[in-house]
Design an enzyme around this catalytic site. Structure first.
Site, short mmCIF file in Angstrom:
data_model
loop_
_atom_site.label_atom_id
_atom_site.label_comp_id
_atom_site.label_asym_id
_atom_site.label_seq_id
_atom_site.Cartn_x
_atom_site.Cartn_y
_atom_site.Cartn_z
N LEU A 271 -47.32 65.28 30.38
CA LEU A 271 -48.48 64.46 30.72
C LEU A 271 -49.64 64.72 29.77
O LEU A 271 -49.72 65.78 29.14
CB LEU A 271 -48.93 64.73 32.16
N ASP A 272 -50.52 63.74 29.62
CA ASP A 272 -51.79 64.01 28.97
C ASP A 272 -52.55 64.95 29.90
O ASP A 272 -52.38 64.93 31.11
CB ASP A 272 -52.57 62.72 28.72
N TRP A 273 -53.44 65.75 29.33
CA TRP A 273 -54.02 66.87 30.05
C TRP A 273 -54.69 66.43 31.36
O TRP A 273 -55.58 65.59 31.37
CB TRP A 273 -55.00 67.60 29.15
#
Length: 764
Positions: A271-273
């Site tokens: 995932l993106d952060w």
């Protein structure tokens, strides 16, 4: 129970691009990695190691942890009992971010303007070597999204091009280059992540929903991801935004149905952060969360115990992650300790020098190749050593600081006001970064250079050698001009950063500076360092403006590259990887989507333009651009001749047969197009020949091939374009497969999307 493939095929198609009905259907279960082909040995090793892990150890592999021994963007858990060291994940696109003793390579947009697959591979390989030397396992790049639906996009410079074919080709070779160097490439941001405004949930407002239909998704936004999976990418990053009202990192249709089933992706989804919104994202196909546990950790363990998430799903998550680790040989003893070179720069730390001497020619050549000459009335190259040059503009010199602070770590050295901005807050930045020349855009995609060879310094070095007198004024908006000047060079820029859209496509201060100098100097040359589209119509037709260069974001060798070009020691060969319009209103989509007239907390963005973005839109609407997609001048001229087309597959066998995205036959070469390019000028040069295809019931022209050839005066070379079955195909929403329609397929070969030199056709 239906198989994941059948479930995906029977699921309703994605939304019809209407916010009232936009929805992403559920696709379950998440298909386990198969370990096919080149992944076979890696999966065998991963399954063996994962099979020895406890449930808690498998869970720890899937999540991030805070550590004190490095400042990697993310660190996975470790399994000390089995001697598994965990992984360091780190940015960025043009080199290793927020550390020392690394190089700053040309940014992706600059590389896109070079249209050079070989040079792109070399750049990616040496960047990968630097990440490996610093102990980074996963490179958070390259970037296939945003493509650039809006020219105001703050992250467009992190991608190679607005065109999915050009983006796909260069992302694919970048993936191969990074992974040949021994690091895991992470293609991002999956998918339709086309704006910074409301890109994620902030202050009670949901992330914008990109409402995109199934056909547009496959033919445009998915195209470069498909190329990257084909190239063997080991990791994919899901994005912050919603797609058809489901957050990307819990969107089972996209992760389970499209990525892991249609494309048969064998790696892991990261995932993106902090882009996680629930525990159920595990069943939806997410494999790793960062930078901490998110909704997982102990919750994931408990979910397995209570049966809401199957233990086989957690096993598959850990297996996919470990398989990527094995695939890239990171179990070898020569791989550095994770994060060994990613330290707090203000604390005492070991000097881990990741720079490789062999990379230096690649950095310089890459900087040269991405400059695009858009106007030249004979001013360039300098025919003789100038006796007097005058240099103007804030972009000509180095920033005031390059040290250890956030300005350095986020690429804001020339834009100090960006350094304190809070993500998610409303900000309005000066279009121009007036604090010095820019070599990269801002935030996660940026890295800090070993040095910045700025234009004025490089010109000064040449002036010393040639005995040239140099004048400069880098401050005044209306500088005096020495009337004896042989030429006046004006340096301006256009900055962009992750987190915010650009304010516009030009700024009045910079355009006024250009006009003021041009009013006093009969030989004015304009150089623009630009993190995206930068309009020029306020001054481009001025009689005293004799040359204009779109210099993009060249990396640390910016000045030397430019000097070699303007003095004729290197030739311009770069071409625009986007369309440069005459007016902002000419673009199909100009501004990103907002919250609407009701200031809703549920912003919607309907992609009603479909695939008609950039030159496809200009062609369809018959809009004349200032400079078209693929345009760029040279110091020489090229002739095109001898077009020949050979269809390799029998026509009826092509027509109307559904081919799945994961079917190997989609990559079969079905036609070849040959042409001869001749350097008809008096100077050596390189030409980028481009092939466009007219596909029935589609945009008038779509890029389907490009080749770069370097030729001496009078020399000829044959270029060969191979067209695959996918190149001729459209996405059929009924069969959920690619089909080649019957009909005529015009073939256009030329120097740009509008400069067509040869025409032919393919009948199907």
């Amino acid at each position: 129970m239906l198989s994941p493939l059948v479930t995906a095929l029977l699921a309703p198609v994605l939304a019809s691009a209407s916010s009232g009905y936009a929805q992403s259907p559920a696709v379950f279960p998440s298909p386990p990695g198969r370990g096919a082909g080149v992944w076979a040995d890696a999966y065998a090793s991963a399954r063996d190691l994962v099979g020895q892990m406890t449930l808690d150890e498998r869970v720890n592999v899937t999540r991030g942890f805070a550590v004190s021994h490095n400042v990697c963007a993310g660190n996975t858990g470790t399994v000390p009992r089995l001697q598994w060291p965990g992984m360091c994940l780190h940015d960025a696109g043009n080199g290793v971010r927020a550390t020392d003793l690394v190089n700053s390579y040309p940014s992706a947009l600059h590389v896109g303007a070079a249209w050079d697959k070989s040079l792109t591979y070399e750049r990616a390989y040496y960047i990968g070597k630097e990440f490996k030397a610093k102990g980074v396992n996963v490179v958070l790049g390259p970037n296939a999204g945003p493509l650039g639906r809006s020219p105001l996009g703050g992250r467009n410079w992190e991608g190679f091009s607005v065109d999915p074919y050009l983006s796909g080709q260069l992302n694919a070779v970048t993936v191969v280059g990074h992974q040949d160097a021994g690091v895991i490439a992470n293609i991002k941001h999956f998918i339709a992540n086309e704006q910074e405004a409301y890109r994620r949930r902030y202050f009670g407002v949901e992330a914008v929903s990109a409402n995109v239909d199934d056909k547009t998704l496959h033919e445009f936004y998915l195209w470069p991801f498909m190329d990257s999976v084909r190239a063997g990418v080991a990791s994919v990053m899901c994005s912050y935004n919603r797609i058809n009202n489901t957050y990307a990192c819990e969107n089972s249709k996209l992760m389970n149905g499209v990525l892991k089933t249609e494309l048969a992706f064998e790696g892991f989804v990261l995932l993106d952060w902090d882009a996680q919104h629930n525990l159920e994202s595990a069943n939806a196909g997410l494999d790793m969360v960062m930078p901490r546990a998110g909704f997982w950790g102990d919750n994931l363990t408990e979910a397995v115990v209570n049966g809401s998430i199957g233990e086989d799903r957690v096993t598959d998550m850990a297996t996919r992650i470990l398989a990527a680790w094995y695939l890239l040989g990171q179990n070898d003893t020569d791989f550095a300790i994770p994060g060994i070179g990613i330290k707090n720069l203000t604390s005492p730390h070991e000097q881990v020098d990741a720079r490789i001497p062999e990379s230096q020619p690649v950095i310089l050549e890459g900087a040269i190749a991405g400059h695009v000459l858009v106007k030249n009335s004979g001013a360039l190259p300098f025919r003789e050593k100038p006796t007097m040059l005058s240099v103007y503009g804030y972009d000509a010199t180095i920033p005031e600081t390059k040290n250890t602070d956030n300005l350095f770590q986020l690429g804001f050295t020339s834009s100090r006001e960006m350094g304190q901005a809070v993500l998610g807050s409303e900000q309005h930045f000066d279009q121009a970064a007036r604090g010095g020349t820019i070599i990269t855009g801002g935030r996660a995609g940026a890295n800090g250079p070993s040095y910045i060879d700025d234009p004025l310094s490089a010109i000064q070095r040449r002036a010393r050698a040639d005995g040239t007198w140099i004048n400069w004024d880098l401050i005044s908006p209306n500088p005096d001009v020495n009337g004896a000047s042989d030429a006046c060079l004006v340096f301006i820029n256009a900055m962009a950063t992750e987190g915010w859209e650009r304010e516009g496509l030009h700024d009045d201060f910079s355009d006024g500076l250009v006009l003021n100098v041009a009013s006093k100097c009969a030989n004015t040359i304009v150089v623009i360092h630009a993190a995206g589209v930068r309009l020029v119509d306020q001054w481009i037709d001025h009689d005293n403006i004799t040359a204009a260069v779109i210099a993009h974001l060249p990396g640390q060798d910016s000045g030397e590259a430019l000097v070699r070009l303007i003095y004729g020691e290197a030739g311009f060969s770069g071409k625009l990887p986007y369309t440069l319009a005459k007016n902002e209103s000419d673009y199909a989509v100009y501004a990103p989507c907002g919250r609407g007239p009701s200031n809703t907390t549920d912003p919607q963005c309907d992609f009603t333009e479909g695939v008609y973005i950039d030159y496809r839109h200009f062609d369809e609407q018959d809009i004349t651009p200032r400079y078209e997609f693929g345009y760029g001048l040279s110091y020489t001229t090229f002739n095109y001749s001898s077009l020949s087309i050979e269809v390799l597959a029998v026509h009826p066998e092509l027509r109307g047969v559904p081919i799945l995205s994961s079917d190997e036959s989609i990559w079969e070469t079905v036609a070849t197009v040959n042409a001869t390019i001749t350097n008809s000028g008096s100077l050596a040069g390189a030409e980028i020949a481009q092939l466009y295809l007219g596909i029935p019931n589609s945009p008038p022209k779509q890029l389907r091939g490009f080749e770069k050839v370097s030729l001496a005066p009078g020399e000829s070379a044959e270029v060969v374009f191979e067209l695959t079955r996918r190149d001729l195909s459209v996405w059929d929403v009924i069969t959920q497969a690619w089909i080649v329609q019957g009909g005529e397929y015009p073939v256009y070969v030329g120097a740009s999307s509008r400069d067509v030199r040869l025409t032919g056709g393919i009948s199907v």
